[in-house]
Design a protein around this motif. Sequence first.
Motif, PDB file in Angstrom:
ATOM      1  N   PRO A  88      10.850  12.854  -0.225  1.00 29.94           N
ATOM      2  CA  PRO A  88      10.791  11.376  -1.766  1.00 29.94           C
ATOM      3  C   PRO A  88       9.646  10.975  -1.916  1.00 29.94           C
ATOM      4  O   PRO A  88       8.647  10.657  -1.184  1.00 29.94           O
ATOM      5  CB  PRO A  88      11.474  10.657  -0.558  1.00 29.94           C
ATOM      6  CG  PRO A  88      11.360  10.627   0.565  1.00 29.94           C
ATOM      7  CD  PRO A  88      11.443  12.777  -0.099  1.00 29.94           C
ATOM      8  N   ILE A  89       9.065  10.289  -2.646  1.00 32.78           N
ATOM      9  CA  ILE A  89       7.942  10.045  -2.957  1.00 32.78           C
ATOM     10  C   ILE A  89       7.786   8.540  -2.832  1.00 32.78           C
ATOM     11  O   ILE A  89       8.900   7.290  -3.465  1.00 32.78           O
ATOM     12  CB  ILE A  89       7.153  10.476  -4.228  1.00 32.78           C
ATOM     13  CG1 ILE A  89       6.789  11.977  -4.329  1.00 32.78           C
ATOM     14  CG2 ILE A  89       6.026   9.060  -4.807  1.00 32.78           C
ATOM     15  CD1 ILE A  89       6.973  12.330  -5.667  1.00 32.78           C
ATOM     16  N   TYR A  90       7.129   7.740  -1.788  1.00 29.43           N
ATOM     17  CA  TYR A  90       7.248   6.084  -1.775  1.00 29.43           C
ATOM     18  C   TYR A  90       6.270   5.608  -2.767  1.00 29.43           C
ATOM     19  O   TYR A  90       4.859   5.721  -2.265  1.00 29.43           O
ATOM     20  CB  TYR A  90       6.728   6.009  -0.600  1.00 29.43           C
ATOM     21  CG  TYR A  90       7.332   3.711   0.156  1.00 29.43           C
ATOM     22  CD1 TYR A  90       8.176   3.206  -2.029  1.00 29.43           C
ATOM     23  CD2 TYR A  90       6.606   3.452   0.430  1.00 29.43           C
ATOM     24  CE1 TYR A  90       8.201   1.932  -1.644  1.00 29.43           C
ATOM     25  CE2 TYR A  90       6.790   2.116   0.328  1.00 29.43           C
ATOM     26  CZ  TYR A  90       7.474   1.258  -0.549  1.00 29.43           C
ATOM     27  OH  TYR A  90       7.710  -0.158   0.026  1.00 29.43           O
ATOM     28  N   LYS A  91       6.504   5.218  -3.570  1.00 25.66           N
ATOM     29  CA  LYS A  91       5.295   4.454  -4.806  1.00 25.66           C
ATOM     30  C   LYS A  91       5.276   3.354  -4.650  1.00 25.66           C
ATOM     31  O   LYS A  91       6.543   2.681  -4.864  1.00 25.66           O
ATOM     32  CB  LYS A  91       5.603   4.789  -6.786  1.00 25.66           C
ATOM     33  CG  LYS A  91       4.997   3.419  -7.225  1.00 25.66           C
ATOM     34  CD  LYS A  91       3.380   4.593  -7.188  1.00 25.66           C
ATOM     35  CE  LYS A  91       3.101   3.573  -8.874  1.00 25.66           C
ATOM     36  NZ  LYS A  91       1.448   3.593  -8.944  1.00 25.66           N
ATOM     37  N   VAL A  92       3.910   2.788  -4.334  1.00 28.29           N
ATOM     38  CA  VAL A  92       3.756   1.170  -3.480  1.00 28.29           C
ATOM     39  C   VAL A  92       3.814   0.389  -4.887  1.00 28.29           C
ATOM     40  O   VAL A  92       2.109   0.951  -5.042  1.00 28.29           O
ATOM     41  CB  VAL A  92       3.106   1.488  -2.327  1.00 28.29           C
ATOM     42  CG1 VAL A  92       2.290  -0.013  -1.654  1.00 28.29           C
ATOM     43  CG2 VAL A  92       3.218   2.745  -1.104  1.00 28.29           C
ATOM     44  N   PHE A  93       4.105  -0.929  -4.759  1.00 31.30           N
ATOM     45  CA  PHE A  93       3.349  -1.892  -5.769  1.00 31.30           C
ATOM     46  C   PHE A  93       2.437  -2.238  -5.548  1.00 31.30           C
ATOM     47  O   PHE A  93       1.689  -2.757  -4.159  1.00 31.30           O
ATOM     48  CB  PHE A  93       4.517  -2.873  -5.734  1.00 31.30           C
ATOM     49  CG  PHE A  93       5.375  -2.677  -6.496  1.00 31.30           C
ATOM     50  CD1 PHE A  93       6.004  -1.651  -7.451  1.00 31.30           C
ATOM     51  CD2 PHE A  93       7.129  -3.000  -6.023  1.00 31.30           C
ATOM     52  CE1 PHE A  93       6.872  -1.154  -8.530  1.00 31.30           C
ATOM     53  CE2 PHE A  93       8.064  -2.565  -6.246  1.00 31.30           C
ATOM     54  CZ  PHE A  93       8.680  -1.841  -7.574  1.00 31.30           C
ATOM     55  N   SER A  94       1.427  -2.135  -6.278  1.00 32.60           N
ATOM     56  CA  SER A  94      -0.688  -2.509  -6.118  1.00 32.60           C
ATOM     57  C   SER A  94      -0.239  -4.366  -6.377  1.00 32.60           C
ATOM     58  O   SER A  94      -1.257  -5.083  -5.865  1.00 32.60           O
ATOM     59  CB  SER A  94      -1.820  -2.250  -6.386  1.00 32.60           C
ATOM     60  OG  SER A  94      -1.015  -2.186  -8.492  1.00 32.60           O
ATOM     61  N   SER A  95       0.671  -4.853  -6.926  1.00 34.60           N
ATOM     62  CA  SER A  95       0.820  -6.208  -6.665  1.00 34.60           C
ATOM     63  C   SER A  95       2.134  -6.755  -8.140  1.00 34.60           C
ATOM     64  O   SER A  95       2.686  -5.485  -7.898  1.00 34.60           O
ATOM     65  CB  SER A  95      -0.308  -6.145  -8.092  1.00 34.60           C
ATOM     66  OG  SER A  95       0.557  -5.648  -9.641  1.00 34.60           O
TER      67      SER A  95
END
Length: 360
Positions: A88-95
Amino acid sequence: MNYDFIVVGHGLAGAILAYTLRKKGHQVLVIDEPKENSASNVAAGLVNPVAGKRFAKSWLADVFLPFADQFYQELEERFGQPLFFHKPIYKVFSSIEEQNNWMAKSAGGNWSEYIKTTYTQSTGEESINDPYGGIVIDKGGYLLVSETLRLLAEEQLAKGQMLPERFDVEQLQLTEQGVKYKNIEARHLIFCEGYQVVHNPYFKWLPLQPTKGEVLEIQTQNFEPERIYNKAVYVVPVGGGRFKIGATYNWRQADEVPTPEGQEELTERFTQITTQPYRVVNHWAGIRPAVRDRRPLIGQHPDYPQLSVFNGMGSKGVLMAPYLAHLYAQALAGEAELLPDVHISRYFSLYYDYIKHQNL
């Protein structure tokens, strides 16, 4: 010696195409000069079905993903070792703006097949800096690209199906039956040279932009190895507490030399994801074959039908190459039509302009 096909280049695209053509019963010779820092060998081999800041589903992901999955599983069975790892890929919100963009986007469609979880606040993982949360993308993963290429090359060399040397285009002759190269004859020749196609006299008119990318391998002990992380850069686990971090994009400096600036950019972005200590183990640079419309370049030459190109997959080669190789093998046999989005006919006007300029 006679062949059905000569494939020039053994990056991921060329390797998969040659394998696919052989599966259809063709006699195939690969000509390739081994190169440790080729774009394919440097790449982390990432597959991500939901890419970019706009949270767009990767082009034709519903078609490419299951085909690639089956293809790499077949290679794993063939060579008796794991090559593709589902993560799985954890796409981290930058804002908060990025979080809002995702919430608006997800409200307008069904993402359940690709999005496992949405976090609107931090997951609480000590090693991750994610104050705005993020999304967990399903059906991601990575291929051990260099290992896959090594196994395929060794098999071909053992069977005499590969020439490990630089292809000299000046020794290529076009004949009524196909092509002749030195003492080798074939019905058809396919260039899979990556960015080197810009020097190819038959296909240099294609709008391919060599794009330098730098990648780091780091060692850290306090990072979750069962996930891929993405926040301005990807962080891909490769085993033993090591991770690949990348990649930069540089259109101005098309060389394969790692730079202090590239390392600084990647480490700075990595430290936006985590405060965990790490050390840099390796630093590579390669050149991707990027195309202006972000679609591959596939098809026969407009004036010399015995020549083809199979190229331009950029950073999406792991995802796209298996299906597109299958489709092109069928197209060359007259069994299918290429997708208009990938056919080089969309750029034939550039070829005719190039010819006109050459004749002035």
